[in-house]
Design an enzyme around this catalytic site. Structure first.
Site, short mmCIF file in Angstrom:
data_model
loop_
_atom_site.label_atom_id
_atom_site.label_comp_id
_atom_site.label_asym_id
_atom_site.label_seq_id
_atom_site.Cartn_x
_atom_site.Cartn_y
_atom_site.Cartn_z
CG PHE A 18 45.32 22.97 73.92
CD1 PHE A 18 44.61 21.96 74.25
CD2 PHE A 18 46.12 23.61 75.08
CE1 PHE A 18 45.20 21.05 75.09
CE2 PHE A 18 46.86 22.66 75.75
CZ PHE A 18 46.25 21.43 76.01
CG ASP A 38 38.43 31.22 68.51
OD1 ASP A 38 39.40 32.01 67.71
OD2 ASP A 38 38.94 30.93 69.65
CB THR A 42 46.21 30.41 67.07
OG1 THR A 42 45.59 31.17 68.50
CG2 THR A 42 47.42 31.59 66.72
N GLY A 43 42.87 29.67 66.93
CA GLY A 43 41.93 28.56 67.23
C GLY A 43 41.41 27.67 65.97
CB SER A 85 45.97 35.23 73.84
OG SER A 85 47.12 35.70 73.71
CB ALA A 126 43.66 32.96 80.20
CE1 TYR A 157 50.03 34.71 75.70
CE2 TYR A 157 52.23 33.94 77.13
CZ TYR A 157 50.70 33.76 76.58
OH TYR A 157 49.73 32.82 77.10
CB THR A 187 48.49 23.42 79.87
OG1 THR A 187 48.49 24.10 80.99
CG2 THR A 187 47.54 22.19 79.91
#
Ligand code: UDP
Length: 323
Positions: A18, A38, A42-43, A85, A126, A157, A187
């Site tokens: 995202f 990537d 999860t992407g 991540s 990040a 995490y 976000t």
């Protein structure tokens, strides 16, 4: 256009995610040559499909928990943004090992690679508001060290993101690298995976399907939501600033909502306000709100998209995902 980025080689890990995909867009708009990396844990490839014919964009499918000299062979980056991540609580708890490795070990691997091959490079990590855990200071300034359960369900995490910060600190202080840490607060916006399990996608998708919105606990816990365009412009301002090596900045929108208020805001746009209450997951922070005064004073930036405007755009996107 950001002159700092013009014709620079910028590597974005987590490019199909995202935030990563939105960052690729603004970096390309600033004249950079972007290499997205990537492994699609999860992407989603569709987040990058609009860049397929962009001559300044290339993509490498790789796991950044491996040696960068293999997947970045012959690449000498000017800038690396480490955004790979899993990021939603259900997804990172589904992939705990990958999550703690990518935020700790991969940060070390990438910075070791840069120290050897591109010591002048700028590295942006990040970080996360989860570094503050269940905060006893409210709102949370960068100077607050947090209240994190080191062995809780979220620790794969949040402790790994904290370790990633440690790695950035070591490479900055001890090896002279330009590392910067952005602590990202909640976000939302287009390209969020509607199935990622976070509160906004969950509640919006439920409302759009005419199902009750799931409120965990009493719904009195709070979050402060930043529209993705505001977040990305803040990150860009931090990245290009000439004097912020070694700095840590909160980026987010301080407008704070309880989960019940969040559901009510969603109901205003979707017209569907049914709710069902479910149990609160363990270690769920009771409140979260960024103190962004440091970013506002150091960068020529502040968030400008209201929650209702951002939600309207996001809900349009989720509607298109349903079709
Ligand atoms: N939440 C909820 N219903 C959902 C999903 C999440 O009430 O369907 C709550 C969750 O318990 C938390 C907040 O919404 O208090 C934000 O959760 P999210 O997963 O978006 O991310 P977090 O901020 O906890 O990392």
């Amino acid at each position: 256009m950001q002159t700092f980025l013009y014709e620079k080689t910028v590597v974005v890990t987590g490019a199909a995610g995202f935030l990563g995909s939105h960052l690729c867009d603004v970096l390309l708009e600033s004249g950079a040559k972007v290499i997205g990396v990537d492994n699609f844990i999860t992407g989603r490839a569709k987040n990058l499909s609009h860049l397929e014919s962009n001559q300044h964009f290339s993509f490498i499918e790789a796991d950044v928990n491996t040696d960068p000299t293999t997947y970045l062979k012959d690449v000498k980056p000017d800038v690396v943004l480490h955004f790979a991540s899993p990021a939603s609580p259900p997804r990172y708890q589904e992939h705990p090992v990958e999550t703690y490795l990518v935020n700790s070990y991969a940060t070390h691997l990438l910075l070791s690679f840069l120290t050897e091959h591109a010591p002048e490079a700028r590295f942006l990590f990040a970080g996360t508001s989860e570094a503050y855990g269940d905060p006893s200071v409210h709102p949370q300034p960068e100077s607050y060290w947090g209240n994190v359960n080191p062995n809780g369900v979220r620790s794969c995490y949040d402790e790994a993101k904290r370790m990633g910060e440690t790695v950035c600190g070591v490479f900055n202080r001890d090896f002279g690298m330009d590392t910067r840490i952005v602590r990202i607060f909640n976000t939302y916006g287009p390209r969020m995976n509607p199935a990622d399990g976070r509160v906004i996608p969950n509640l919006v998708m439920q409302a759009l399907k005419g199902e009750p919105m799931t409120i965990y606990g009493a719904g009195t816990q709070t979050r402060s939501y930043c529209y993705v365009d505001d977040l990305v412009s803040g990150i860009l301002a931090f990245l290009v600033h000439p004097d912020l090596a070694g700095e840590t900045l909160n980026i987010g929108n301080p407008e704070e909502f309880s989960i019940l208020e969040t559901a009510d805001e969603i109901a205003k746009v979707t017209g569907s306000d049914e709710k069902v209450f479910e149990s609160l997951p363990s270690d769920d922070p009771l409140r979260r709100q960024p103190d962004i005064s440091k970013a506002v004073s150091l960068l020529d930036w502040k968030p400008s998209v209201s929650f209702s405007d951002g939600l309207t755009k996001t809900i349009e996107y989720f509607k298109s995902e349903l079709m």
